[in-house]
Structures are given as C-alpha cells and as structure tokens.
Design an enzyme around this catalytic site. Structure first.
Site, short mmCIF file in Angstrom:
data_model
loop_
_atom_site.label_atom_id
_atom_site.label_comp_id
_atom_site.label_asym_id
_atom_site.label_seq_id
_atom_site.Cartn_x
_atom_site.Cartn_y
_atom_site.Cartn_z
N PRO A 2 0.83 -1.21 0.00
CA PRO A 2 0.00 0.00 0.00
C PRO A 2 0.86 1.26 0.00
O PRO A 2 1.85 1.35 0.73
CB PRO A 2 -0.80 -0.12 1.31
CG PRO A 2 -0.82 -1.59 1.59
CD PRO A 2 0.50 -2.11 1.10
N GLU A 3 0.51 2.22 -0.85
CA GLU A 3 1.25 3.47 -0.91
C GLU A 3 0.45 4.56 -0.21
O GLU A 3 -0.60 4.30 0.38
CB GLU A 3 1.55 3.80 -2.38
CG GLU A 3 2.43 2.74 -3.03
CD GLU A 3 2.93 3.12 -4.40
OE1 GLU A 3 2.83 4.30 -4.78
OE2 GLU A 3 3.42 2.23 -5.11
#
Length: 271
Positions: A2-3
């Site tokens: 996840p960014e």
C-alpha cells in the site's frame, strides 16, 4: 505494498468509527510482526481515541494514554467490524471499542507494525524524524524539490521515491507522475531543469490526490477499510502496461528495472 493514497484512504475510512470512542480491550493474537508488538501497546485499554493522523505511510492513533503507530506493511489491512465477528487466519490485533465495534488488523505476511509511544512520535520517533515533507502540503514546493535535486546523480524516479526527499511517492505514482510530466525516469535528478520540476510538482500532487479520491489503487492485496476495492487502477497510464501502446502517442511502452522496481515509460513521450 500500500502506498500513501491507500494509507490515507484507510485513515479516512476508520477515523469516523474510532474518534471519540473508548478502547475497552486490546487483543494481540500474534506479536510477531515486523517488530515484536510491545506489551506497552495494551496500556491504552481504557483510553479514549482522540483522532487518527497519517505521517507518510504510518498511521498515528492518538489516545488519552499515548499514541499507537501503525504501518500496513506489504499486505496489512484494517477493518472496522463488530467486535464479535468471526476471527480468521492472520487477524493479529483488535482494538475493541465501546461502540461494540473493533478495529481489526489482518496481515498475512506480517511485515506491518503496531508500536506504542508515550509522546507524539512525529518529531522525535526514529521511524519518523528524518522523513521528508508530505507531498500534499505547502511544504512540498517547486523551490524545495529543485534545490534538493541539485548535484544529485541518481535517477529522477528513485529521487522522488526517496522518503528523505518527499514521503509517499511510491512506485505506482512515481511512474504515473513522470509520464504525465514527460520526464524519462532514468534522467539524473540534478540534470532536470527547474521548468520541468515546475511541471512535475503539481502533477505529483494531482496524481496522489486523484488516487485518494478514487479510493486508492487495487493491486493484489489492497482494499479500502470497508472491504471495497480502490478504483485508481482504471486510470493508470503506464504502470503495469509494459509492452502495450502508449495512450498518448501509440508507441510501445518500455519496462525496465530501476532501483529494483518495475519502471514503465514511453521512449517517445518521456525525455
């Protein structure tokens, strides 16, 4: 992994359910995360949650008894579910709330983290104190990024992905931003002109903001806090499209490894 947009979407999803709630119980089923979950985490039982912030990809849950530092790692997910919901494999931590709900952390790969700090961690915690500015704030400006780039020989893509330079511009969004700005990902950061940085900075901001608006990018494990997928993947112009036609000029997109990450670019549109 996840960014920044995915983490911000998670924050937005869980905050309304947590803020103002009392933590009635902290359940730790497995302490073997990226770092061992400290026993001090359980001292927040009985505390009231005052808010949920984000710093880079870390979530900071503020309570009347201290602060919880949460990172989703590569495969972690946060869900708000009824406290008596069936526990499934890899459900490692629950924050049980007075509302009858709980914040549940599931992490198959166990690269996430849950840590405790008695004081607000943003200024002095070793995980946070050396981070660069947030890209969606006024601290991230043309002058800041241009000045930071001077004399740097590293590729522009790895430069903007460096959390000491600016936080949260992960691989997906670096690919997309450089394509939209027309900058070749291998060009040395110090050789990029100020005029080109003037174009790149707002594009980074716009790309991240759009991804947040769309609920993040669903790639492999990521879903929103309500279990729904993110939709920004439908807007990706280069990431994951190596060998396909450029959406602007119809040339074939190239895919290389840069900084050990997949990098896709258009050899005609990006110089």
């Amino acid at each position: 992994m996840p960014e920044l947009p995915e983490v911000e979407v998670s924050r937005l999803g869980i905050s309304p359910h947590l803020t103002g709630q009392q933590i009635t119980q902290v359940i730790v089923r497995d302490r073997r995360l990226r770092w061992p979950v400290p026993a001090s985490l359980e001292t927040v039982a009985g505390a009231t949650i005052e808010g949920v912030e984000r710093r880079s990809k870390y979530l900071i849950i503020s309570t009347t008894k201290g602060y919880l530092i949460v990172h989703l790692g590569m495969s972690g997910a946060l869900r708000v579910v009824p406290a008596d919901s069936l526990v499934v494999k890899h459900d490692h931590i629950d924050l049980v709330l007075g509302s009858g709900l709980c914040l549940r952390f599931n992490d198959p790969r166990r690269f996430g983290c849950w840590l405790y700090s008695a004081t607000h961690p943003s200024a002095d915690h070793p995980l946070l104190r050396e981070l660069g500015p947030e890209p969606l704030t006024d601290d991230f400006t043309l002058d800041y990024l241009f000045n930071a780039s001077r004399g740097r020989q590293q590729a522009i893509k790895t430069f903007i992905m460096d959390n000491h330079v600016v936080v949260g511009v992960g691989n997906i969004y670096a690919n997309e931003s450089l394509f939209k700005a027309g900058i070749h990902p291998k060009r040395a950061a110090g050789k990029v002109s100020k005029a080109r940085y003037q174009r790149l900075v707002p594009i980074i901001k716009e790309t991240l903001a759009r991804a947040i608006e769309q609920g993040g990018t669903t790639l492999q494990d990521f879903t929103q806090a309500d279990g729904q997928p993110g939709y920004f993947k439908q807007e990706l112009m280069v990431y994951g499209r190596g060998g396909k036609a450029c959406m602007q000029c119809k040339s074939t997109l190239k895919e290389i490894r840069l900084g050990q990450r997949s990098t896709v670019y258009c050899p005609q549109c990006q110089r």
